[in-house]
Design an enzyme around this catalytic site. Sequence first.
Site, PDB file in Angstrom:
ATOM      1  N   GLU A  93      71.258  35.679  31.011  1.00 31.75           N
ATOM      2  CA  GLU A  93      70.730  34.318  30.815  1.00 31.75           C
ATOM      3  C   GLU A  93      71.446  33.397  31.773  1.00 31.75           C
ATOM      4  O   GLU A  93      72.667  33.502  31.955  1.00 31.75           O
ATOM      5  CB  GLU A  93      70.977  33.855  29.361  1.00 31.75           C
ATOM      6  CG  GLU A  93      70.621  32.384  29.158  1.00 31.75           C
ATOM      7  CD  GLU A  93      70.463  31.976  27.705  1.00 31.75           C
ATOM      8  OE1 GLU A  93      71.010  32.672  26.840  1.00 31.75           O
ATOM      9  OE2 GLU A  93      69.801  30.958  27.460  1.00 31.75           O
ATOM     10  N   CYS A  96      68.143  30.890  24.439  1.00 25.62           N
ATOM     11  CA  CYS A  96      67.693  29.516  24.186  1.00 25.62           C
ATOM     12  C   CYS A  96      66.968  28.937  25.401  1.00 25.62           C
ATOM     13  O   CYS A  96      66.083  28.101  25.271  1.00 25.62           O
ATOM     14  CB  CYS A  96      68.887  28.633  23.855  1.00 25.62           C
ATOM     15  SG  CYS A  96      69.489  28.950  22.207  1.00 25.62           S
ATOM     16  N   ASN A 137      62.732  33.969  20.930  1.00 25.24           N
ATOM     17  CA  ASN A 137      64.171  34.221  20.901  1.00 25.24           C
ATOM     18  C   ASN A 137      64.749  33.413  19.765  1.00 25.24           C
ATOM     19  O   ASN A 137      64.661  32.197  19.778  1.00 25.24           O
ATOM     20  CB  ASN A 137      64.796  33.752  22.217  1.00 25.24           C
ATOM     21  CG  ASN A 137      66.305  33.616  22.115  1.00 25.24           C
ATOM     22  OD1 ASN A 137      67.014  34.613  22.104  1.00 25.24           O
ATOM     23  ND2 ASN A 137      66.798  32.387  22.021  1.00 25.24           N
ATOM     24  N   GLU A 138      65.289  34.070  18.761  1.00 25.25           N
ATOM     25  CA  GLU A 138      65.950  33.359  17.657  1.00 25.25           C
ATOM     26  C   GLU A 138      65.043  32.340  17.005  1.00 25.25           C
ATOM     27  O   GLU A 138      65.507  31.283  16.576  1.00 25.25           O
ATOM     28  CB  GLU A 138      67.189  32.618  18.155  1.00 25.25           C
ATOM     29  CG  GLU A 138      68.313  33.514  18.531  1.00 25.25           C
ATOM     30  CD  GLU A 138      69.620  32.791  18.777  1.00 25.25           C
ATOM     31  OE1 GLU A 138      69.654  31.555  18.692  1.00 25.25           O
ATOM     32  OE2 GLU A 138      70.597  33.485  19.038  1.00 25.25           O
TER      33      GLU A 138
HETATM   34  O1  AHR Z   1      73.959  33.867  24.313  1.00 28.92           O
HETATM   35  C1  AHR Z   1      74.028  32.480  24.193  1.00 28.92           C
HETATM   36  C2  AHR Z   1      72.961  31.904  23.318  1.00 28.92           C
HETATM   37  O2  AHR Z   1      73.145  32.346  22.010  1.00 28.92           O
HETATM   38  C3  AHR Z   1      71.559  32.311  23.620  1.00 28.92           C
HETATM   39  O3  AHR Z   1      70.946  31.483  24.531  1.00 28.92           O
HETATM   40  C4  AHR Z   1      70.846  32.164  22.322  1.00 28.92           C
HETATM   41  O4  AHR Z   1      69.798  33.065  22.182  1.00 28.92           O
HETATM   42  C5  AHR Z   1      71.938  32.311  21.305  1.00 28.92           C
HETATM   43  O5  AHR Z   1      71.956  31.249  20.451  1.00 28.92           O
END
Ligand code: AHR
Length: 785
Positions: free
Chosen positions: A24, A223, A347-348
Amino acid sequence: MKKIIIYEEKVKRELGDLFGLFFEDLNHAADGGMYAELVQNRSFEFCSMDNPEYNGFTAWEKSQNINWEIRENNGLNEENKHYLHVDGKEKEWISNNGFNNGIYMKCGENYILSFWGRTEAKEAKINIELSENADDHRKVCAETEFVIKGRKWEKYEAVIEANITICKGQLKIILQKEESLDLDMVSLFPKDTFCGRKNGMRKDIAEALCEMNPKFLRFPGGCLTHTGSLDGNARDSMYRWKKTLGPVEKRPARKNTWGYNQTLGIGYYEYFLFCEDIGAKPIPVLPGGFNPHTGEGVPISELGDWVQEVLDLIEFANGDLNTKWGSIRADLGHPQPFGMEYIAIGNEEIGEGFFERYSYFHKAIRKKYPKIKIINSAGPFSTGEGYNMGWKSAKKNGSDFIDEHYYSSPEWFLANMHHYEDYDASGTKVFLGEYASWGNTYYNALVEAAYMTHLERSAAVGLACYAPLLCNIDYVNWKPNMIWFDNCRILKTANYYVQQLFMKYQGTEELVFDTEGLNEILPLIEREWLDGEITITGNDTSGIISNIKIDEEGQKRKEVEGFFLEADQREYILTKTKSKHVIVEFNFSRREGRKGIKVTFGKKDKNNYLQWEFGGWDNWDSNIISVENGKSSVISHRIFHVENIPYTLKIDIDGYRIRTWINREMFNDTKYRLPELEELYISASSNRESGEKILKVVNLTGEEKKVQIYLQKDRYFDMPTSKRLGKINIVSLKGHGLTDENTFDNPDKIVPVEEIIEESDRKMEYVFEPHSFYVLIFEGNKREH
Ligand code: AHR
């Protein structure tokens, strides 16, 4: 005698693509990190939306008498329209400082220097110098001259060689006479990028990832993918893959949710190429048209475009040349399909809004591409309401995988080693897409290694990757990380080596093994129940606490006077209890602030306690967290938003069971699990191609363990059938203090050591040192049967 008996022919399951990586662009992992571009703000697009401290001149400086201006009329292209206009006399200059303390160039290496320019005059002559300020002079590393001609934008490029090494350098553009010109996309790339790709990756970082042998790469983020506006053309839009293709100067500048500017220089095409270069299967994560941070979702009537975007990506990755997106891929330079097998939606994500939309994506992908494995999302915690919602949706839709995330204390991992043991392995499989134990110490790494032996042994787990991966030491958004770097060095943590050993020595199939004499369990925290202080703190919120009643087992009810709770993080002590069972009830009314309160209980000291976060995170949760040695873990999660209305709150702590009520409705109900140590953490596998058998052993205790290791055909043979073990390659991490870490001053403090032994017997005796992790690789194909 302690024994480990591995059954060479008793295969438990295929290990598939179990261990991989997650990339990321946070912590400047891409821009100012793995993306090899050395110029920061190369296209003058930085602005305060990316970061309040940014503007078009960020990372640039100028000599006193030069005039400069960020302009956008008649720019280089539509998406990326800002450029720099410069007016000045001979010797006036502008310069770029790169990332970190400046630009790093290595003596003898070649660099590609380029920019786009134009001038209203007949011509403009500039000198570009790569140099650094030494004590009392300027050290020039390389320089070259360009003559800019014409009113039309043109690209100028030269390859320059570094004559000396500089670490804090600047790229200085010096006017050769009085001139007026426009500049855009000022770029400096090492020629020697990873795999020699143009617009490629910084070699040392990319090589470190390649050397891990990852089975897959999850990208472009967590995120970062789902945060932002639903408008795909907005600067702060969610991550929309189509915007990341094509010539870099045409890619739009994007607000990176981690507080900086994202050039999108590494776009989807580069991610796919990188996966191919490191031999990892691509796992793209796409937004599901829902922002879990704001709860905003694209109307279902407009979701079709978002779904099509996902289908188009699959076509881009896998379609043949007769397809629209397959031919776009070919035009970019890759006629062969990338062979993508997985795709993740979301994602999440927490909230029904996401799961309602997920089904549309799922159905469309399944229909058009039945072989693609679809990954659903289980929120940011290992348990609770978001997690259950994700699993419910995954089961209902028939998702192939569900993406789980948790960042927890080492003690949580030690208490939850068998987390996946009871999971049904026949349907949706777990993709543990983000996890870490809050630290880069040797202890963290060993605990993660122990947990990974269980990931290998859990049939329900199909994919797993540590997070986050990369961090530039001068731009930290998140800690810990697997690899740290600055502009010229990288630091591989102990966690990196654990991950590497699991990937490098991941077998193709898991083997059954038995142990003897290794069943002792050692408690790590001696605690009979959750006694200690009970306190209340405002979570950036002020309000009134009243009607406090405390019932302790066998004692008269205690009534405590109410108070005004300041939003200043002050802790208000309600009581200190020794009781096994205590109930606290009170009223809370928020006056100011966006969140709620924290009720701390079972408090031993400031680093060891449990807590009820009422209106936690961004006022999204009613969570129970446990904190051991200052590191927290969520052990119960419910969705809840605190408002400015009166609440009756109750918490009941009975032994290790914790329950909460909000306005008399039960909310959280969980049990705190005490961490414990198993004698050894073990997994066994074999590699079908090489015939090697692989044994992984983690010793987290402070004592050495002498163990006899057998390889035999099957459990039901009385006698082991292997006549000799042959050559055994042993790779280990051992002999370090639990708090040891690799540092830039001592980067190789914790590195794997290798030994090779020959064993002519059918068994071997081996001593596993205290606090250690071993991989034993028994050679293949030479066994006599
Ligand atoms: O890995 C850091 C963050 O942690 C990522 O962006 C997110 O998916 C999680 O909250």
